[in-house]
Scaffold this active site. Structure first.
Site, PDB file in Angstrom:
ATOM      1  N   LYS A  59      73.603   6.605 -18.985  1.00  0.00           N
ATOM      2  CA  LYS A  59      72.641   6.003 -19.909  1.00  0.00           C
ATOM      3  C   LYS A  59      71.210   6.242 -19.439  1.00  0.00           C
ATOM      4  CE  LYS A  59      75.712   2.188 -21.174  1.00  0.00           C
ATOM      5  NZ  LYS A  59      76.877   2.623 -20.363  1.00  0.00           N
ATOM      6  N   ARG A 115      82.233   6.229 -13.775  1.00  0.00           N
ATOM      7  CA  ARG A 115      81.076   7.101 -13.850  1.00  0.00           C
ATOM      8  C   ARG A 115      79.964   6.631 -12.912  1.00  0.00           C
ATOM      9  NH1 ARG A 115      77.505   9.570 -13.191  1.00  0.00           N
ATOM     10  NH2 ARG A 115      76.122  10.791 -14.508  1.00  0.00           N
ATOM     11  N   TYR A 116      79.796   5.314 -12.808  1.00  0.00           N
ATOM     12  CA  TYR A 116      78.764   4.745 -11.947  1.00  0.00           C
ATOM     13  C   TYR A 116      79.434   4.243 -10.667  1.00  0.00           C
ATOM     14  CZ  TYR A 116      75.928   4.766 -16.176  1.00  0.00           C
ATOM     15  OH  TYR A 116      75.244   5.145 -17.295  1.00  0.00           O
ATOM     16  N   CYS A 121      82.685   4.877 -33.962  1.00  0.00           N
ATOM     17  CA  CYS A 121      83.219   4.683 -32.599  1.00  0.00           C
ATOM     18  C   CYS A 121      82.990   5.925 -31.729  1.00  0.00           C
ATOM     19  CB  CYS A 121      84.711   4.379 -32.670  1.00  0.00           C
ATOM     20  SG  CYS A 121      85.439   4.099 -31.044  1.00  0.00           S
ATOM     21  N   CYS A 170      85.650   0.911 -36.170  1.00  0.00           N
ATOM     22  CA  CYS A 170      84.280   1.158 -36.614  1.00  0.00           C
ATOM     23  C   CYS A 170      84.125   2.654 -36.839  1.00  0.00           C
ATOM     24  CB  CYS A 170      83.292   0.708 -35.552  1.00  0.00           C
ATOM     25  SG  CYS A 170      83.749  -0.858 -34.820  1.00  0.00           S
ATOM     26  N   ARG A 212      80.732   0.279 -10.706  1.00  0.00           N
ATOM     27  CA  ARG A 212      81.421  -0.354 -11.824  1.00  0.00           C
ATOM     28  C   ARG A 212      82.302   0.655 -12.561  1.00  0.00           C
ATOM     29  NH1 ARG A 212      76.162   0.689 -12.372  1.00  0.00           N
ATOM     30  NH2 ARG A 212      75.128   0.904 -14.393  1.00  0.00           N
ATOM     31  N   CYS A 269      92.290  -1.653 -31.847  1.00  0.00           N
ATOM     32  CA  CYS A 269      91.194  -2.520 -32.282  1.00  0.00           C
ATOM     33  C   CYS A 269      91.647  -3.170 -33.580  1.00  0.00           C
ATOM     34  CB  CYS A 269      89.936  -1.715 -32.567  1.00  0.00           C
ATOM     35  SG  CYS A 269      89.300  -0.898 -31.113  1.00  0.00           S
ATOM     36  N   ASP A 293      73.071   7.422 -24.321  1.00  0.00           N
ATOM     37  CA  ASP A 293      74.024   7.999 -23.378  1.00  0.00           C
ATOM     38  C   ASP A 293      73.890   9.503 -23.476  1.00  0.00           C
ATOM     39  OD1 ASP A 293      76.184   6.850 -21.640  1.00  0.00           O
ATOM     40  OD2 ASP A 293      76.192   5.378 -23.265  1.00  0.00           O
ATOM     41  N   ASP A 333      76.070   7.569 -30.532  1.00  0.00           N
ATOM     42  CA  ASP A 333      76.571   8.797 -29.905  1.00  0.00           C
ATOM     43  C   ASP A 333      77.065   9.781 -30.972  1.00  0.00           C
ATOM     44  OD1 ASP A 333      76.211   7.817 -27.269  1.00  0.00           O
ATOM     45  OD2 ASP A 333      78.040   6.625 -27.488  1.00  0.00           O
ATOM     46  N   ARG A 350      84.593   6.438 -28.906  1.00  0.00           N
ATOM     47  CA  ARG A 350      85.792   6.753 -28.111  1.00  0.00           C
ATOM     48  C   ARG A 350      86.939   7.187 -29.027  1.00  0.00           C
ATOM     49  NH1 ARG A 350      86.010   2.159 -24.273  1.00  0.00           N
ATOM     50  NH2 ARG A 350      84.255   3.182 -23.262  1.00  0.00           N
TER      51      ARG A 350
HETATM   52  C1  LIG Z   1      77.838   1.867 -20.166  1.00  0.00           C
HETATM   53  C2  LIG Z   1      78.798   2.100 -19.106  1.00  0.00           C
HETATM   54  C3  LIG Z   1      78.924   1.193 -18.044  1.00  0.00           C
HETATM   55  C4  LIG Z   1      78.099  -0.071 -17.947  1.00  0.00           C
HETATM   56  O1  LIG Z   1      76.751   0.209 -17.821  1.00  0.00           O
HETATM   57  P1  LIG Z   1      75.676  -0.971 -17.704  1.00  0.00           P
HETATM   58  O2  LIG Z   1      74.358  -0.265 -17.780  1.00  0.00           O
HETATM   59  O3  LIG Z   1      75.917  -1.608 -16.369  1.00  0.00           O
HETATM   60  O4  LIG Z   1      75.915  -1.924 -18.805  1.00  0.00           O
HETATM   61  C5  LIG Z   1      79.831   1.481 -17.059  1.00  0.00           C
HETATM   62  N1  LIG Z   1      80.588   2.607 -17.091  1.00  0.00           N
HETATM   63  C6  LIG Z   1      80.486   3.497 -18.093  1.00  0.00           C
HETATM   64  C7  LIG Z   1      81.342   4.704 -18.073  1.00  0.00           C
HETATM   65  C8  LIG Z   1      79.595   3.267 -19.143  1.00  0.00           C
HETATM   66  O5  LIG Z   1      79.506   4.158 -20.150  1.00  0.00           O
HETATM   67  S1  SF4 Z   2      83.395   0.770 -31.513  1.00  0.00           S
HETATM   68 FE1  SF4 Z   2      85.435   1.764 -31.253  1.00  0.00          FE
HETATM   69  S2  SF4 Z   2      86.379   0.711 -29.496  1.00  0.00           S
HETATM   70 FE2  SF4 Z   2      84.665  -0.596 -30.230  1.00  0.00          FE
HETATM   71  S3  SF4 Z   2      85.614  -2.038 -31.656  1.00  0.00           S
HETATM   72 FE3  SF4 Z   2      84.841  -0.325 -32.868  1.00  0.00          FE
HETATM   73  S4  SF4 Z   2      86.574   1.105 -33.037  1.00  0.00           S
HETATM   74 FE4  SF4 Z   2      87.067  -0.328 -31.383  1.00  0.00          FE
END
Ligand SMILES: *Cc1c(COP(=O)(O)O)cnc(C)c1O
Ligand code: SF4
Length: 390
Positions: A333, A108-109, A128, A125, A112, A121, A326, A289, A130
């Site tokens: 973010k 996305r960025y 979560c 949680c 990174r 996991c 986010d 989120d 995702r």
């Molecule tokens: C949060 C996130 C990051 C890391 O972001 P930082 O601000 O550098 O900690 C990188 N990629 C994605 C898709 C993210 O959601």
């Molecule tokens: S937030 Fe989601 S990905 Fe992170 S440890 Fe918990 S269940 Fe696993």
């Protein structure tokens, strides 16, 4: 409250098993029967299990012990409320599936990328973000997907940083994890490797001396963990964090503000101070989120900002996490910062600080403005990151 699942209280559990992370994973609790062995469930908690769960349930015996704290119980035990639709529910709030050029990579960025090496996991949680991916028990990435993900990273020289995530990347063996680090280190433009793991919280025995020594080989490796409540900072967790830091691995914490769990400045202050004392830098404090079934665990933006405002100035800058949201749909973010500016007129601004003292800041005369002469030495790198399309 009954808690029998512990090597101190249950003579059938050997302490060498209890301190072994693979034993913790193999003996994790996931069914109604498992939970009823340890706790007296409420009607609401029990009824969650009546239907087919939309999101996996799993808890290590170690983390289950912490469920005596009601706040932690809310993180690990599901509730029927997860089935109810409230104000906003998205299967993939961060639209990661839109920024998914190859399987297991979220980019996305510009500089990174996330590399989701497993969907497992050791604790799921309830909040979560995702949920579209996590917990489908596909376990470690297949070798063709692994090769494709590595090739993608290799083909994008603007990727300076790879964030191993999942799932929890520490649910895989040391051998596979260290092989991944080795393969990433072989890519010249990958400068920084981050590992995002909740293991120090939910299974601190995962952090062994061997693992810490292994990670040190691939420095700079940054470790991002995820404590949400001071009660999670047990002696075992403290020892795990100490091992990482002692081996030269900087540790950062990302927390999530959660309704009925940590949504009070006193709790966040205690968490942040204790983390800092353990040499862990509080990094982000996330707005939760709007993932599926998370409404009962989210705070309002107003409440989150009020918590951040209370911490401001009273908590050492070193211990201060950045409140961040986010943008749903993949906007990335954004910082949520309390408003301190009380007026802005021409080149004058007035600010009112954390304890109510106001003052004026006046801009310098614009005719004095100058730029550094050595910009050219840095401009190319800067423009490259800005311009390179993903
Ligand atoms: C949060 C996130 C990051 C890391 O972001 P930082 O601000 O550098 O900690 C990188 N990629 C994605 C898709 C993210 O959601
Ligand atoms: S937030 Fe989601 S990905 Fe992170 S440890 Fe918990 S269940 Fe696993």
């Amino acid at each position: 409250m009954r808690l029998t699942f512990n090597s101190n209280t249950d003579p059938k559990i050997d302490s060498s098993d209890w301190t072994n992370w693979t034993w913790q994973l193999k003996n994790s609790l996931s069914t109604l029967q498992d939970f009823e062995k340890c706790l007296t469930l409420t009607e609401d908690e029990r009824r969650f299990f009546d239907k087919k769960s939309p999101f996996q349930v799993r808890v290590t015996p170690y983390y289950m012990q912490l469920a005596t704290t009601p706040a932690i119980r809310k993180i690990l035990l599901p509730s029927q409320m997860e089935y109810q639709a409230f104000t906003q529910e998205m299967p993939d709030p961060l639209a990661e599936t839109k920024n998914n050029p190859v399987s297991r990579i979220v980019h996305r960025y510009p500089d990174r990328a996330l590399f989701l090496i497993t969907d497992m996991c050791s604790v799921y949680c309830r909040f979560c973000t995702r949920k579209y991916f996590t917990g489908q028990e596909q376990s470690f990435i297949k070798s063709n997907e692994y090769e494709a993900a590595l090739s993608y990273i290799k083909s994008k020289p603007q990727i300076r940083e790879v964030i191993l995530s999942g799932g929890d990347p520490l649910t895989i063996s040391d051998q596979l994890l260290l092989k991944t680090l080795k393969d990433l280190r072989a890519i010249e433009h990958v400068e920084i490797i981050r590992i995002g793991s909740r293991m120090p919280v939910v299974c601190p025995m995962r952090i062994t001396r061997e693992l810490a020594l292994g990670l040190r080989e691939y420095a700079p490796v940054f470790f991002m963990t995820h404590f949400n409540h001071p009660k999670e900072l047990t002696a075992e967790a403290g020892a795990a964090l100490g091992l990482l830091v002692d081996h030269g691995i900087p540790v950062f914490n990302q927390s999530v503000l959660l309704n009925g769990v940590n949504n009070h400045p006193a709790i966040m202050q205690a968490l942040s101070r204790r983390l800092l004392y353990l040499r862990v830098k509080p990094y982000y404090m996330f707005q939760c989120d709007p993932s599926m079934g998370s409404d009962h665990l989210r705070t309002s933006v107003e409440e989150s900002l009020a918590i951040q405002r209370e911490l401001w100035g009273r908590l050492s800058g070193l211990a201060m996490p950045n409140l961040s949201l986010d943008i749903p749909g993949g906007g990335g973010k954004v910082a949520l910062v309390p408003e301190f500016e009380t007026s802005h007129f021409g080149n004058k601004r007035t600010y009112c600080g954390f304890d109510g003292i106001s003052g004026e800041y006046v801009n310098p005369c614009p005719t004095l403005h100058a730029l550094p002469d050595d910009i050219a030495d840095y401009a190319e790198e800067f423009e490259l990151i800005k311009k390179k399309s993903l």
